[in-house]
Design an enzyme around this catalytic site. Structure first.
Site, mmCIF file in Angstrom:
data_model
loop_
_atom_site.group_PDB
_atom_site.id
_atom_site.type_symbol
_atom_site.label_atom_id
_atom_site.label_comp_id
_atom_site.label_asym_id
_atom_site.label_seq_id
_atom_site.Cartn_x
_atom_site.Cartn_y
_atom_site.Cartn_z
ATOM 1 N N GLU A 1 -3.966 2.017 -7.758
ATOM 2 C CA GLU A 1 -4.279 3.497 -6.531
ATOM 3 C C GLU A 1 -3.105 4.611 -6.796
ATOM 4 O O GLU A 1 -1.685 4.350 -5.865
ATOM 5 C CB GLU A 1 -3.365 3.112 -5.122
ATOM 6 C CG GLU A 1 -4.894 1.713 -5.401
ATOM 7 C CD GLU A 1 -5.751 1.767 -3.200
ATOM 8 O OE1 GLU A 1 -6.133 1.839 -2.764
ATOM 9 O OE2 GLU A 1 -4.255 1.793 -1.723
ATOM 10 N N HIS A 20 0.748 -0.973 -0.055
ATOM 11 C CA HIS A 20 0.413 -0.329 -0.376
ATOM 12 C C HIS A 20 0.659 1.695 -0.076
ATOM 13 O O HIS A 20 2.007 1.393 0.936
ATOM 14 C CB HIS A 20 -0.946 -0.109 0.921
ATOM 15 C CG HIS A 20 -2.253 1.529 0.913
ATOM 16 N ND1 HIS A 20 -2.011 2.051 1.637
ATOM 17 C CD2 HIS A 20 -3.171 0.698 0.355
ATOM 18 C CE1 HIS A 20 -2.892 2.680 1.465
ATOM 19 N NE2 HIS A 20 -4.103 2.289 0.938
HETATM 20 C C1 PEP Z 1 -7.264 2.977 0.113
HETATM 21 O O1 PEP Z 1 -6.381 3.087 1.288
HETATM 22 O O2 PEP Z 1 -6.416 1.690 0.245
HETATM 23 C C2 PEP Z 1 -7.551 3.939 -0.198
HETATM 24 C C3 PEP Z 1 -7.769 3.982 -1.598
HETATM 25 O O3 PEP Z 1 -8.088 5.127 0.559
HETATM 26 P P1 PEP Z 1 -9.364 6.179 0.404
HETATM 27 O O4 PEP Z 1 -10.240 5.197 -0.624
HETATM 28 O O5 PEP Z 1 -9.628 6.481 1.527
HETATM 29 O O6 PEP Z 1 -8.769 6.731 -0.872
#
Ligand code: PEP
Length: 240
Positions: free
Chosen positions: A157, A92
């Site tokens: 992400e 992450h």
């Molecule tokens: C995450 O923690 O993987 C994430 C995408 O957080 P958020 O949805 O708050 O942006």
């Protein structure tokens, strides 16, 4: 679809209990999606007990790269597996910001697979103009010497989208999912599931889940409220 909740370092036991009580009455039969909840380590067993009744998978948010030993404060893949955890989120962006490298993620991933855990491997750029280079490096390094994608999904992400209330555009997500799928294919992985994460909320989840070839979403902030996460988890592509 895969709908995964990353609770990060949030909730007390009272709040976990309240969430589970409410979620259970809101989410119904859960036939359409694979729902995953990733609570803090200390609440894993509590959530596992509840999740069995609802066909929900429980993931940890991290594991250590070694099986056991003198690593004060750490939690191993074998420990997670021994209490019935189904999988683990690895790599992450928030852990990378604390010093985790892709080589460490690669070791952790091997350990997770060795103990039969599923993995959500996170990848995402820090800078827009280097996105493809960064993503390719992260995936190739994290999946080095791995020979099956049976238990792996990749979550795209972008770091700037996490917790910022600024989700990536659907076009951008579509292009990155395609790019990641092409890298996976070149590495011999043909069935890797690909998710998007980064400020997914009640306003945008339908649009994002309708992006062609996407397999699901990883949700942070919006997964903390039982009502919101129940609505998102009930997504049905034939109705939306
Ligand atoms: C995450 O923690 O993987 C994430 C995408 O957080 P958020 O949805 O708050 O942006």
């Amino acid at each position: 679809m895969i709908i995964a909740a990353n609770w990060k370092m949030n909730k007390t036991i009272l709040e976990v209990n309240q969430f589970l009580d409410e979620f259970v009455s809101l989410v119904g039969e859960n036939k359409h999606n694979k729902i995953i909840i990733a609570p803090s380590f200390v609440f894993l067993q509590k959530v596992i007990k509840f999740a069995r009744k609802k066909n929900i998978k429980v993931f940890a948010q991290n594991c250590h790269q070694f099986a056991s030993g003198a690593f004060t404060g750490e939690v191993s893949a074998s420990m997670l597996s021994s209490i019935g955890v189904n999988g683990v989120i690895l790599g992450h962006g928030e852990r990378k910001a604390m010093g985790e490298t892709c080589d460490m993620v690669n070791q952790k991933l091997k350990m997770a697979i060795c103990y039969n855990l599923e993995v959500i491997l996170c990848t995402g750029e820090s800078e827009n103009n280097r996105a493809e280079k960064e993503i390719e490096f992260q995936i190739k390094t994290s999946l080095k010497d791995i020979n099956t994608d049976e238990k792996i999904c990749i979550a795209y992400e972008p770091l700037w989208a996490i917790g910022s209330n600024k989700s990536a555009s659907c076009e951008n997500i579509y292009l990155k999912v395609k790019f990641i799928r092409d890298i996976c294919k070149k590495m011999g992985f043909f069935n890797t599931k690909i998710l998007y994460g980064g400020s997914v909320n009640l306003k945008n989840y339908v649009r994002i889940l309708n992006i062609p070839k996407i397999d699901g979403i990883l949700v942070g902030g919006a997964s903390l409220k039982s009502k919101d996460f129940a609505e998102i988890s009930s997504f049905n592509s034939s109705l939306h």
